[in-house]
Design a protein around this motif. Structure first.
Motif, PDB file in Angstrom:
ATOM      1  N   ASP A 285       1.391  -1.161   0.092  1.00  0.00           N
ATOM      2  CA  ASP A 285       0.061  -0.210   0.185  1.00  0.00           C
ATOM      3  C   ASP A 285       0.983   1.537  -0.336  1.00  0.00           C
ATOM      4  O   ASP A 285       2.441   1.406  -0.039  1.00  0.00           O
ATOM      5  CB  ASP A 285      -0.723   0.000   1.152  1.00  0.00           C
ATOM      6  CG  ASP A 285      -0.192  -0.412   2.473  1.00  0.00           C
ATOM      7  OD1 ASP A 285       1.377  -0.501   2.305  1.00  0.00           O
ATOM      8  OD2 ASP A 285      -1.080  -0.566   3.207  1.00  0.00           O
ATOM      9  N   GLY A 286       0.244   2.055   0.242  1.00  0.00           N
ATOM     10  CA  GLY A 286       0.991   3.419   0.297  1.00  0.00           C
ATOM     11  C   GLY A 286       1.819   4.103  -1.580  1.00  0.00           C
ATOM     12  O   GLY A 286       1.426   3.328  -2.094  1.00  0.00           O
ATOM     13  N   CYS A 326      -4.850  -4.064   8.037  1.00  0.00           N
ATOM     14  CA  CYS A 326      -4.114  -5.202   9.161  1.00  0.00           C
ATOM     15  C   CYS A 326      -4.918  -3.734  10.143  1.00  0.00           C
ATOM     16  O   CYS A 326      -4.912  -3.117   9.720  1.00  0.00           O
ATOM     17  CB  CYS A 326      -3.086  -4.947   8.896  1.00  0.00           C
ATOM     18  SG  CYS A 326      -2.003  -5.520   7.075  1.00  0.00           S
ATOM     19  N   PRO A 327      -4.918  -5.105  11.020  1.00  0.00           N
ATOM     20  CA  PRO A 327      -5.925  -4.609  12.460  1.00  0.00           C
ATOM     21  C   PRO A 327      -4.464  -3.878  13.175  1.00  0.00           C
ATOM     22  O   PRO A 327      -3.355  -4.336  13.530  1.00  0.00           O
ATOM     23  CB  PRO A 327      -5.396  -5.973  13.008  1.00  0.00           C
ATOM     24  CG  PRO A 327      -5.648  -6.970  12.101  1.00  0.00           C
ATOM     25  CD  PRO A 327      -5.612  -6.922  10.492  1.00  0.00           C
ATOM     26  N   LEU A 328      -4.824  -3.245  14.067  1.00  0.00           N
ATOM     27  CA  LEU A 328      -4.166  -2.587  14.824  1.00  0.00           C
ATOM     28  C   LEU A 328      -3.201  -3.647  16.021  1.00  0.00           C
ATOM     29  O   LEU A 328      -3.960  -4.045  16.215  1.00  0.00           O
ATOM     30  CB  LEU A 328      -4.742  -1.644  15.850  1.00  0.00           C
ATOM     31  CG  LEU A 328      -5.249   0.134  15.092  1.00  0.00           C
ATOM     32  CD1 LEU A 328      -6.314   0.667  15.480  1.00  0.00           C
ATOM     33  CD2 LEU A 328      -4.100   0.540  14.209  1.00  0.00           C
ATOM     34  N   ALA A 329      -2.028  -2.988  16.306  1.00  0.00           N
ATOM     35  CA  ALA A 329      -1.406  -4.299  16.593  1.00  0.00           C
ATOM     36  C   ALA A 329      -1.441  -3.854  18.371  1.00  0.00           C
ATOM     37  O   ALA A 329      -0.265  -3.489  19.144  1.00  0.00           O
ATOM     38  CB  ALA A 329       0.318  -3.999  16.760  1.00  0.00           C
ATOM     39  N   ILE A 330      -3.075  -3.898  18.825  1.00  0.00           N
ATOM     40  CA  ILE A 330      -3.104  -3.969  20.070  1.00  0.00           C
ATOM     41  C   ILE A 330      -2.700  -4.093  20.865  1.00  0.00           C
ATOM     42  O   ILE A 330      -2.386  -3.833  22.379  1.00  0.00           O
ATOM     43  CB  ILE A 330      -4.700  -3.486  20.034  1.00  0.00           C
ATOM     44  CG1 ILE A 330      -5.163  -4.919  19.417  1.00  0.00           C
ATOM     45  CG2 ILE A 330      -5.792  -2.163  19.643  1.00  0.00           C
ATOM     46  CD1 ILE A 330      -6.858  -5.245  19.914  1.00  0.00           C
ATOM     47  N   LEU A 371       5.479   8.676  15.761  1.00  0.00           N
ATOM     48  CA  LEU A 371       6.221   8.265  14.446  1.00  0.00           C
ATOM     49  C   LEU A 371       6.732   8.641  13.351  1.00  0.00           C
ATOM     50  O   LEU A 371       7.457   8.632  12.076  1.00  0.00           O
ATOM     51  CB  LEU A 371       5.353   6.506  14.362  1.00  0.00           C
ATOM     52  CG  LEU A 371       5.785   5.691  13.186  1.00  0.00           C
ATOM     53  CD1 LEU A 371       7.494   5.476  13.657  1.00  0.00           C
ATOM     54  CD2 LEU A 371       4.733   4.510  12.898  1.00  0.00           C
ATOM     55  N   GLY A 372       5.606   9.631  12.928  1.00  0.00           N
ATOM     56  CA  GLY A 372       5.751  10.118  11.048  1.00  0.00           C
ATOM     57  C   GLY A 372       5.138   9.650   9.574  1.00  0.00           C
ATOM     58  O   GLY A 372       5.138  10.035   9.397  1.00  0.00           O
ATOM     59  N   ASP A 373       4.776   8.658  10.302  1.00  0.00           N
ATOM     60  CA  ASP A 373       3.323   8.075   9.239  1.00  0.00           C
ATOM     61  C   ASP A 373       1.691   8.192  10.092  1.00  0.00           C
ATOM     62  O   ASP A 373       1.227   8.552  11.102  1.00  0.00           O
ATOM     63  CB  ASP A 373       3.754   6.269   9.467  1.00  0.00           C
ATOM     64  CG  ASP A 373       4.630   5.983   9.456  1.00  0.00           C
ATOM     65  OD1 ASP A 373       5.531   6.755   8.071  1.00  0.00           O
ATOM     66  OD2 ASP A 373       5.377   4.737   9.196  1.00  0.00           O
ATOM     67  N   ARG A 374       0.781   8.371   9.238  1.00  0.00           N
ATOM     68  CA  ARG A 374      -0.211   8.458   8.767  1.00  0.00           C
ATOM     69  C   ARG A 374      -1.254   7.073   8.079  1.00  0.00           C
ATOM     70  O   ARG A 374      -0.253   6.662   7.233  1.00  0.00           O
ATOM     71  CB  ARG A 374      -0.676   9.270   7.696  1.00  0.00           C
ATOM     72  CG  ARG A 374      -0.597  10.748   8.582  1.00  0.00           C
ATOM     73  CD  ARG A 374      -0.794  11.766   7.336  1.00  0.00           C
ATOM     74  NE  ARG A 374      -2.045  12.032   6.666  1.00  0.00           N
ATOM     75  CZ  ARG A 374      -2.513  11.748   6.011  1.00  0.00           C
ATOM     76  NH1 ARG A 374      -2.476  11.627   4.358  1.00  0.00           N
ATOM     77  NH2 ARG A 374      -3.965  12.494   5.253  1.00  0.00           N
ATOM     78  N   VAL A 375      -2.031   6.599   8.692  1.00  0.00           N
ATOM     79  CA  VAL A 375      -2.668   5.585   8.725  1.00  0.00           C
ATOM     80  C   VAL A 375      -3.930   6.162   8.178  1.00  0.00           C
ATOM     81  O   VAL A 375      -4.994   6.918   8.791  1.00  0.00           O
ATOM     82  CB  VAL A 375      -2.712   3.799   9.074  1.00  0.00           C
ATOM     83  CG1 VAL A 375      -0.947   4.222  10.051  1.00  0.00           C
ATOM     84  CG2 VAL A 375      -3.113   4.922  10.497  1.00  0.00           C
ATOM     85  N   PHE A 389      -1.551   1.982   5.404  1.00  0.00           N
ATOM     86  CA  PHE A 389      -0.484   2.998   5.225  1.00  0.00           C
ATOM     87  C   PHE A 389      -1.109   3.813   4.481  1.00  0.00           C
ATOM     88  O   PHE A 389      -1.355   3.939   3.223  1.00  0.00           O
ATOM     89  CB  PHE A 389       0.662   2.591   5.544  1.00  0.00           C
ATOM     90  CG  PHE A 389       1.769   3.348   5.199  1.00  0.00           C
ATOM     91  CD1 PHE A 389       1.731   4.217   5.518  1.00  0.00           C
ATOM     92  CD2 PHE A 389       3.054   3.646   3.680  1.00  0.00           C
ATOM     93  CE1 PHE A 389       3.248   4.920   6.231  1.00  0.00           C
ATOM     94  CE2 PHE A 389       3.625   4.080   3.582  1.00  0.00           C
ATOM     95  CZ  PHE A 389       3.958   5.351   4.613  1.00  0.00           C
ATOM     96  N   VAL A 390      -0.492   5.675   4.728  1.00  0.00           N
ATOM     97  CA  VAL A 390      -1.436   6.725   3.914  1.00  0.00           C
ATOM     98  C   VAL A 390      -0.205   6.753   3.510  1.00  0.00           C
ATOM     99  O   VAL A 390       0.001   6.997   1.968  1.00  0.00           O
ATOM    100  CB  VAL A 390      -2.534   7.304   4.543  1.00  0.00           C
ATOM    101  CG1 VAL A 390      -2.669   8.386   3.701  1.00  0.00           C
ATOM    102  CG2 VAL A 390      -3.724   6.688   4.696  1.00  0.00           C
ATOM    103  N   GLY A 391       0.968   7.504   4.910  1.00  0.00           N
ATOM    104  CA  GLY A 391       1.727   7.894   4.143  1.00  0.00           C
ATOM    105  C   GLY A 391       2.562   8.901   4.713  1.00  0.00           C
ATOM    106  O   GLY A 391       2.422   8.105   5.903  1.00  0.00           O
ATOM    107  N   ARG A 392       3.442   9.512   4.955  1.00  0.00           N
ATOM    108  CA  ARG A 392       4.694   9.823   5.847  1.00  0.00           C
ATOM    109  C   ARG A 392       3.520  11.464   6.055  1.00  0.00           C
ATOM    110  O   ARG A 392       2.635  12.298   5.459  1.00  0.00           O
ATOM    111  CB  ARG A 392       5.720  10.867   5.535  1.00  0.00           C
ATOM    112  CG  ARG A 392       6.874   9.064   4.813  1.00  0.00           C
ATOM    113  CD  ARG A 392       6.846   8.612   6.619  1.00  0.00           C
ATOM    114  NE  ARG A 392       7.961   9.023   7.517  1.00  0.00           N
ATOM    115  CZ  ARG A 392       8.425   8.801   8.554  1.00  0.00           C
ATOM    116  NH1 ARG A 392       7.631   7.813   8.566  1.00  0.00           N
ATOM    117  NH2 ARG A 392       9.320   9.586   9.537  1.00  0.00           N
TER     118      ARG A 392
END
Length: 533
Positions: A285-286, A326-330, A371-375, A389-392
């Motif tokens: 993705d992304g 993907c599910p969040l790593a809760i 983290l600098g990542d967007r979801v 994942f979308v991007g930074r």
């Protein structure tokens, strides 16, 4: 079935059996993300209340997530850097009550190189997520256990060093990440090429090891461009260097494998080269979506499986189950999300379609770390959001993991371009391999070749750009010269931005173009009107 394959299946079965308690716990966590996250946060606060950071932020008095937000600010790496420096130099507990095993290097999207603390607790958090991912991947595609596997493990490009307090900075091998886990047993299923000599020799030896193995059943890499560049000597007959590598491979292989290699080149696919290959896993993705689709055409026999959002600093999402994202790593780290409207959300409160920046709190000593990542939320599993994942989050360009940002780029242009005029850096994502192009507008005559070498040299000081170049994931920088003033460059950028769907009033001049649609428009507009190198 060969004896080796029987051993590999047995190792996979042993891992699957040992992973069952983790899977059972994961299923329970998916149904109660709020409780899972609150318990995880309290465990982290209690475990680290006596370290220097915990005392400074009153961990012992924090009763819930709201008080955690009140006492601990959001941190970019620059804000945590002084604490990490202390943890590299002092013997007392600084970020965590137990000292790091080592610090892993990364460079992120700023000029500041990062050193991320890896503790035993943090590795356990990562192992839990990896175990869930591997076990579920085996459920989906059991054939991955029927032969050998290749997990991309890069050679260390920097030699580990020991800090003043005796803790190593840098790891000797990616296998160190698996130390102490049930996943470590799967190392016996892996094809692990020896690293000897320079990086070019490592690439050749890796490709030889892969091509020589008719039983390859699973490939796991991060960026699809890495695998694309590794395989280029097989399919690219126009490059002299690739022709030499192909001839070297051809000469080194036994007859049956030599025939399979030649058929792969003539057919343009790897079906006969690796007939047992069941799955390939990579970023899908992304920015990687385009590259993975191109690469997938080489492997019609394999199923393609996504990677979650794993970073050096921690894991955000885990490939698991069916459906998008993907599910969040809760169950691994405490996660918060900074939404586009400035509001803060916990994992359980994210809603379908929302995009947000990720904040991590981990057992390694990163607290409310940006983290600098967007979801983006694209589905649900139980009560837990599934994300892609979308991007930074900042103005960065990250085609293959090079992580350039506009601050770095502007500083480079300031040093390299001393004439009047202006410049911007543009990713050429459709090239193979992708590369960057410096578009320079100046009324003076410049030596484009010298400028390209100067800018490339400066870019190579950025750790991950240099690594991507050395691994062949990025091609060399190129230069296009526009004869004119900075206004001419501004006109080109404005026109390209509008052509790519940006409203005229929203266009901002920038030293780095990170929107691929705009980059493509700029490349098209300047193709015939510029001097190239």
């Amino acid at each position: 079935m060969s004896a080796n394959n029987g051993v590999r299946r047995a190792l996979w079965k042993r891992f699957i059996d040992s992973a069952q308690p983790t899977l059972d716990r994961w299923h329970e966590q998916l149904e109660q993300p709020e409780l899972t996250q609150e318990r995880l946060l309290q465990r982290l606060l209690k475990a680290n209340s006596d370290c220097a950071f915990g005392r400074a932020h009153h961990f012992a008095r924090i009763a819930d997530s709201m008080q955690f937000r009140d006492n601990v600010p959001i941190h970019a790496y620059a804000q945590l850097h002084p604490w990490i420096q202390r943890a590299q130099q002092e013997s007392e507990p600084i970020l965590t009550s137990r000292p790091p095993l080592f610090f892993e290097r990364t460079s992120g999207s700023s000029a500041l190189h990062k050193a991320i603390p890896y503790t035993r607790d943090f590795l356990s958090e990562m192992h839990s997520a990896l175990g869930v991912w591997l076990a579920d991947m085996h459920r989906q595609v059991p054939g991955i256990s029927h032969g050998s596997g290749y997990w991309s493990m890069s050679p260390p490009l920097q030699v580990p060093v020991t800090g003043p307090n005796g803790i190593a900075v840098g790891s000797a091998s990616d296998l160190e990440y698996l130390s102490g886990s049930n996943i470590a047993g799967l190392a016996g299923t892996l094809l692990i090429p020896e690293f000897a000599g320079d990086l070019s020799n490592w690439r050749r030896q890796t490709l030889l090891a892969l091509v020589a193995d008719a039983d390859l059943s699973f490939i796991s890499v991060w960026s699809p461009t890495f695998l694309t560049s590794l395989l280029q000597p097989i399919f690219d007959g126009e490059s002299a260097e690739h022709e030499q590598t192909f001839a070297w491979l051809d000469n080194a292989l036994p007859t049956a494998r030599r025939s399979a290699l030649r058929r792969a080149r003539s057919q343009g696919v790897c079906t006969e080269l690796w007939p047992r290959l069941a799955a390939v896993s990579c970023w899908m993705d992304g920015p990687s979506r385009h590259y993975y689709r191109q690469l997938a055409a080489r492997f019609p026999q394999a199923q393609w499986l996504p990677k979650g959002l794993f970073a050096t600093e921690g894991v955000v999402s885990v490939p698991f189950g069916d459906g998008p994202g993907c599910p969040l790593a809760i169950g691994s780290h405490y996660l918060e999300f900074l939404c586009e409207d400035g509001s803060l959300r916990n994992a359980h409160s994210l809603r379908m379609g929302e995009s947000a920046q990720v904040l991590l709190t981990t057992g390694g000593g990163l607290y409310r770390y940006a983290l600098g990542d967007r979801v983006r939320v694209v589905g649900m599993l139980g009560a837990t959001p599934r994300v892609e994942f979308v991007g930074r989050t900042t103005v960065t360009s990250d085609l293959v993991g090079e992580k350039l940002d506009e601050h770095i780029v502007q500083n480079i242009f300031d040093r390299c371009i001393t004439t009047t005029g202006a410049a911007c850096l543009i990713p050429n994502a459709s090239a193979m391999p992708p590369h960057y192009l410096a578009l320079v507008a100046t009324p003076e005559d410049l030596d484009a070749g010298a400028l390209a070498l100067a800018v490339e040299s400066e870019l190579s000081n950025a750790f991950h750009y240099n690594q991507a170049r050395r691994l062949g994931q990025l091609g060399p920088l190129r230069v296009r010269l526009l004869k004119g003033s900075a206004d001419l460059l501004a006109q080109v950028l404005q026109q390209a931005a509008e052509l790519s769907g940006i409203r005229a009033g929203d266009v901002k001049p920038r030293p780095l173009i990170n929107r691929l649609e705009t980059a493509e428009a700029i490349l098209a507009l300047t193709e015939s009107s510029c001097r190239h190198l």
